[in-house]
Motif scaffolding. Structure first.
Motif, PDB file in Angstrom:
ATOM      1  N   GLU A 155     -42.553 -28.956-116.752  1.00 12.10           N
ATOM      2  CA  GLU A 155     -41.980 -28.110-115.701  1.00 12.10           C
ATOM      3  C   GLU A 155     -42.968 -27.027-115.275  1.00 12.10           C
ATOM      4  O   GLU A 155     -43.133 -26.741-114.088  1.00 12.10           O
ATOM      5  CB  GLU A 155     -40.679 -27.481-116.199  1.00 12.10           C
ATOM      6  N   GLN A 156     -43.642 -26.443-116.233  1.00 11.50           N
ATOM      7  CA  GLN A 156     -44.595 -25.382-115.921  1.00 11.50           C
ATOM      8  C   GLN A 156     -45.829 -25.934-115.198  1.00 11.50           C
ATOM      9  O   GLN A 156     -46.443 -25.217-114.404  1.00 11.50           O
ATOM     10  CB  GLN A 156     -45.015 -24.669-117.209  1.00 11.50           C
ATOM     11  N   THR A 157     -46.170 -27.185-115.444  1.00 14.28           N
ATOM     12  CA  THR A 157     -47.307 -27.775-114.728  1.00 14.28           C
ATOM     13  C   THR A 157     -47.032 -27.832-113.234  1.00 14.28           C
ATOM     14  O   THR A 157     -47.907 -27.553-112.409  1.00 14.28           O
ATOM     15  CB  THR A 157     -47.603 -29.186-115.269  1.00 14.28           C
ATOM     16  N   LEU A 158     -45.822 -28.208-112.867  1.00 11.49           N
ATOM     17  CA  LEU A 158     -45.452 -28.245-111.449  1.00 11.49           C
ATOM     18  C   LEU A 158     -45.517 -26.845-110.837  1.00 11.49           C
ATOM     19  O   LEU A 158     -45.997 -26.668-109.719  1.00 11.49           O
ATOM     20  CB  LEU A 158     -44.050 -28.837-111.295  1.00 11.49           C
ATOM     21  N   ALA A 159     -45.046 -25.852-111.578  1.00  9.46           N
ATOM     22  CA  ALA A 159     -45.105 -24.474-111.089  1.00  9.46           C
ATOM     23  C   ALA A 159     -46.541 -23.988-111.001  1.00  9.46           C
ATOM     24  O   ALA A 159     -46.911 -23.282-110.056  1.00  9.46           O
ATOM     25  CB  ALA A 159     -44.293 -23.564-112.006  1.00  9.46           C
ATOM     26  N   ALA A 160     -47.352 -24.364-111.981  1.00 12.43           N
ATOM     27  CA  ALA A 160     -48.751 -23.941-111.975  1.00 12.43           C
ATOM     28  C   ALA A 160     -49.483 -24.455-110.745  1.00 12.43           C
ATOM     29  O   ALA A 160     -50.371 -23.787-110.219  1.00 12.43           O
ATOM     30  CB  ALA A 160     -49.449 -24.418-113.245  1.00 12.43           C
ATOM     31  N   LYS A 161     -49.112 -25.639-110.288  1.00 14.05           N
ATOM     32  CA  LYS A 161     -49.744 -26.167-109.078  1.00 14.05           C
ATOM     33  C   LYS A 161     -49.482 -25.268-107.884  1.00 14.05           C
ATOM     34  O   LYS A 161     -50.365 -25.064-107.040  1.00 14.05           O
ATOM     35  CB  LYS A 161     -49.231 -27.585-108.802  1.00 14.05           C
ATOM     36  N   GLN A 162     -48.277 -24.699-107.794  1.00 13.87           N
ATOM     37  CA  GLN A 162     -47.985 -23.775-106.696  1.00 13.87           C
ATOM     38  C   GLN A 162     -48.849 -22.524-106.779  1.00 13.87           C
ATOM     39  O   GLN A 162     -49.263 -21.974-105.762  1.00 13.87           O
ATOM     40  CB  GLN A 162     -46.511 -23.377-106.711  1.00 13.87           C
ATOM     41  N   LEU A 163     -49.124 -22.084-107.989  1.00 10.83           N
ATOM     42  CA  LEU A 163     -49.937 -20.881-108.172  1.00 10.83           C
ATOM     43  C   LEU A 163     -51.414 -21.125-107.915  1.00 10.83           C
ATOM     44  O   LEU A 163     -52.131 -20.214-107.505  1.00 10.83           O
ATOM     45  CB  LEU A 163     -49.758 -20.339-109.592  1.00 10.83           C
ATOM     46  N   LEU A 164     -51.867 -22.370-108.153  1.00 10.02           N
ATOM     47  CA  LEU A 164     -53.300 -22.646-108.191  1.00 10.02           C
ATOM     48  C   LEU A 164     -53.841 -23.445-107.015  1.00 10.02           C
ATOM     49  O   LEU A 164     -55.010 -23.263-106.634  1.00 10.02           O
ATOM     50  CB  LEU A 164     -53.642 -23.404-109.479  1.00 10.02           C
ATOM     51  N   LEU A 165     -53.055 -24.333-106.445  1.00 12.79           N
ATOM     52  CA  LEU A 165     -53.597 -25.227-105.426  1.00 12.79           C
ATOM     53  C   LEU A 165     -53.997 -24.473-104.163  1.00 12.79           C
ATOM     54  O   LEU A 165     -53.290 -23.566-103.715  1.00 12.79           O
ATOM     55  CB  LEU A 165     -52.577 -26.309-105.074  1.00 12.79           C
ATOM     56  N   PRO A 166     -55.115 -24.862-103.546  1.00 14.34           N
ATOM     57  CA  PRO A 166     -55.550 -24.203-102.297  1.00 14.34           C
ATOM     58  C   PRO A 166     -54.524 -24.317-101.184  1.00 14.34           C
ATOM     59  O   PRO A 166     -54.411 -23.421-100.347  1.00 14.34           O
ATOM     60  CB  PRO A 166     -56.838 -24.961-101.939  1.00 14.34           C
ATOM     61  N   THR A 167     -53.759 -25.417-101.158  1.00 15.97           N
ATOM     62  CA  THR A 167     -52.753 -25.598-100.116  1.00 15.97           C
ATOM     63  C   THR A 167     -51.490 -24.803-100.388  1.00 15.97           C
ATOM     64  O   THR A 167     -50.612 -24.719 -99.525  1.00 15.97           O
ATOM     65  CB  THR A 167     -52.393 -27.089-100.002  1.00 15.97           C
ATOM     66  N   GLU A 168     -51.363 -24.221-101.562  1.00 12.84           N
ATOM     67  CA  GLU A 168     -50.203 -23.396-101.913  1.00 12.84           C
ATOM     68  C   GLU A 168     -50.644 -21.917-101.938  1.00 12.84           C
ATOM     69  O   GLU A 168     -51.048 -21.378-100.939  1.00 12.84           O
ATOM     70  CB  GLU A 168     -49.621 -23.854-103.247  1.00 12.84           C
ATOM     71  N   MET A 169     -50.612 -21.286-103.119  1.00 10.77           N
ATOM     72  CA  MET A 169     -50.954 -19.867-103.229  1.00 10.77           C
ATOM     73  C   MET A 169     -52.375 -19.637-103.735  1.00 10.77           C
ATOM     74  O   MET A 169     -52.866 -18.508-103.691  1.00 10.77           O
ATOM     75  CB  MET A 169     -49.969 -19.159-104.166  1.00 10.77           C
ATOM     76  N   GLY A 170     -53.015 -20.680-104.229  1.00 16.34           N
ATOM     77  CA  GLY A 170     -54.259 -20.512-104.968  1.00 16.34           C
ATOM     78  C   GLY A 170     -55.362 -19.803-104.231  1.00 16.34           C
ATOM     79  O   GLY A 170     -56.066 -18.960-104.798  1.00 16.34           O
ATOM     80  N   GLU A 171     -55.567 -20.126-102.946  1.00 14.62           N
ATOM     81  CA  GLU A 171     -56.632 -19.483-102.174  1.00 14.62           C
ATOM     82  C   GLU A 171     -56.099 -18.497-101.144  1.00 14.62           C
ATOM     83  O   GLU A 171     -56.820 -17.589-100.725  1.00 14.62           O
ATOM     84  CB  GLU A 171     -57.495 -20.546-101.489  1.00 14.62           C
ATOM     85  N   ARG A 172     -54.860 -18.665-100.740  1.00 17.32           N
ATOM     86  CA  ARG A 172     -54.288 -17.739 -99.747  1.00 17.32           C
ATOM     87  C   ARG A 172     -54.142 -16.337-100.340  1.00 17.32           C
ATOM     88  O   ARG A 172     -54.319 -15.335 -99.644  1.00 17.32           O
ATOM     89  CB  ARG A 172     -52.934 -18.268 -99.281  1.00 17.32           C
ATOM     90  N   PHE A 173     -53.822 -16.277-101.616  1.00 19.39           N
ATOM     91  CA  PHE A 173     -53.689 -14.991-102.293  1.00 19.39           C
ATOM     92  C   PHE A 173     -55.014 -14.628-102.958  1.00 19.39           C
ATOM     93  O   PHE A 173     -55.704 -15.481-103.514  1.00 19.39           O
ATOM     94  CB  PHE A 173     -52.584 -15.033-103.346  1.00 19.39           C
ATOM     95  N   LYS A 174     -55.339 -13.347-102.900  1.00 16.40           N
ATOM     96  CA  LYS A 174     -56.562 -12.823-103.497  1.00 16.40           C
ATOM     97  C   LYS A 174     -56.204 -11.754-104.531  1.00 16.40           C
ATOM     98  O   LYS A 174     -55.115 -11.166-104.505  1.00 16.40           O
ATOM     99  CB  LYS A 174     -57.474 -12.207-102.434  1.00 16.40           C
ATOM    100  N   VAL A 175     -57.152 -11.502-105.415  1.00 11.65           N
ATOM    101  CA  VAL A 175     -56.999 -10.436-106.407  1.00 11.65           C
ATOM    102  C   VAL A 175     -58.224  -9.542-106.336  1.00 11.65           C
ATOM    103  O   VAL A 175     -59.359 -10.033-106.400  1.00 11.65           O
ATOM    104  CB  VAL A 175     -56.851 -11.000-107.837  1.00 11.65           C
ATOM    105  N   MET A 176     -57.997  -8.247-106.189  1.00  9.91           N
ATOM    106  CA  MET A 176     -59.086  -7.272-106.203  1.00  9.91           C
ATOM    107  C   MET A 176     -58.879  -6.331-107.380  1.00  9.91           C
ATOM    108  O   MET A 176     -57.759  -5.873-107.640  1.00  9.91           O
ATOM    109  CB  MET A 176     -59.137  -6.477-104.902  1.00  9.91           C
TER     110      MET A 176
END
Length: 390
Positions: free
Chosen positions: A347-368
């Protein structure tokens, strides 16, 4: 006792309609007092934060499936546990340190950070939450009391910035909710300010000569860099960012501020084909670009110009600790190991994809990361640092 929503759907809709009507009347009255129009940033301020009426301070549900949008902590606890790993690296170098979270939302991120830090014996002295909404404070307190009752006494809710703090500052999706000024270029390329007026009971938008101090200078500075020059071009500028970072820097004696949000470096933010800006509204999981609908019942946001963030941070006395994508930050903070240790790894793997994939949140969100009083190489920026893009 857990918070319960005793309203039926019809009662909730009626309550929300009443709140929206009262807020609209408040905005119309302020427009009248201002001579017929308000700078957009003042309208946005009222729509989001008017006491008792604005979107973030009234009582409607905002986060998760029953609200208007979903943030990373609602997607997976992996997000907050990774943030906690970065916090732990800071806390082990500062004795008697605190964590300060801005706008803690549903309380999910606070629970995730505190839970992970307890696991690895790295708890802060205090977990401070600066939250403007009394209703959200109660939801946060209730969630922490239910899930981490032994740590509730370590949590303190604040009305304003503390006089002094050492440790970690966390601002997840805070900067995008700051009121922004909006501008538009006329046929000759000269900047005008977008203002909000009223006609026949409805809010209207117009472009007028700039009256907000500092706005014209900022637009001209963009144009000097070859940006925002095409007639008709419209976008936003956050003039509140500098004062916010200055106030934070005055109080943060030593530590690291983590700013997590969706946005771009300046050249990408003001690129020619982004000619209508980045303003976006969220209402019941539907995104649109009309800020004058659902007054007080919808979120209004603008993407973050991270070049402006680092410029304001350096001017305020911070040092740039790093800048990267959310995906690279989470990888640097050990999301792969946390995932492998999770009892519900599938279950967490599916959620992790949302956090990490470029087409999801992975590149749209930045951290400074902006640090103060310490020059360290932090793990969250160790995989790939994109500071040179700023």
């Amino acid at each position: 006792m857990p918070l319960q929503d005793s309203h039926t759907a019809n009662e909730t809709d009626t309550f929300e309609e009443e709140i929206s009507a009262r807020l609209l009347e408040r905005i119309r009255a302020e427009i009248a007092r201002a001579g017929g129009s308000l700078p957009f940033d003042r309208f946005m301020d009222l729509a989001l934060y008017a006491p008792g009426l604005g979107y973030y301070v009234a009582g409607s549900e905002k986060f998760g499936p029953g609200g208007d949008f979903v943030t990373a902590p609602e997607i997976s606890s992996l997000f907050g546990r990774c943030i906690a790993n970065q916090c732990a690296e800071v806390l082990e170098r500062i004795p008697r340190a605190d964590i300060l979270e801005f706008g803690a939302g549903s309380g999910a991120l606070a629970v995730q950070i505190l839970g992970r830090l307890e696991e690895i014996d790295a708890l802060p002295d205090r977990y401070l939450i600066l939250e403007p909404s009394p209703e959200l404070r109660e939801r946060q307190r209730d969630r922490i009391r239910q899930q981490l009752p032994r740590l509730i006494d370590r949590c303190t809710w604040l009305d304003g910035l503390p006089e002094r703090i050492q440790g970690v500052v966390v601002a997840n999706e805070v900067l995008d909710a700051m009121p922004v000024h909006r501008f538009r270029l006329d046929d000759s390329g000269e900047p005008l300010e977008i203002c909000v007026g009223e006609s026949d009971g409805l809010l209207t938008e117009s472009a007028a000569p700039i009256r907000s101090p500092g706005l014209a200078d900022r637009v001209w500075a963009l144009q000097a860099e070859g940006l925002a020059r095409t007639p008709g071009y419209a976008s936003e500028i956050n003039l509140r960012l500098g004062p916010w970072l200055s106030a934070l820097s005055e109080r943060l004696e030593r530590g690291l501020a983590l700013l997590i949000d969706y946005g771009y470096d300046r050249s990408a933010y003001y690129q020619p084909d982004r000619s209508m800006g980045t303003l976006m509204c969220h209402y019941r999981h539907q995104a649109h670009d009309d800020p004058y609908r659902h007054i007080g019942l919808q979120d209004i946001t603008a993407h973050v110009d991270f070049t402006a963030v680092v410029e304001s941070g350096l001017e305020a006395g911070f040092e740039l600790a790093g800048f990267t994508t959310q995906a690279h930050f989470l990888i640097g903070c050990g999301i792969d190991r946390l995932l492998s240790e999770s009892p519900d790894a599938l279950e967490q793997t599916l959620a992790a994809k949302q956090l990490l994939l470029p087409t999801e949140m992975g590149e749209r969100f930045k951290v400074m990361g902006l640090d103060k009083g310490m020059s360290e190489s932090w793990r969250g920026f160790s995989v790939r640092d994109l500071s040179d893009r700023l």
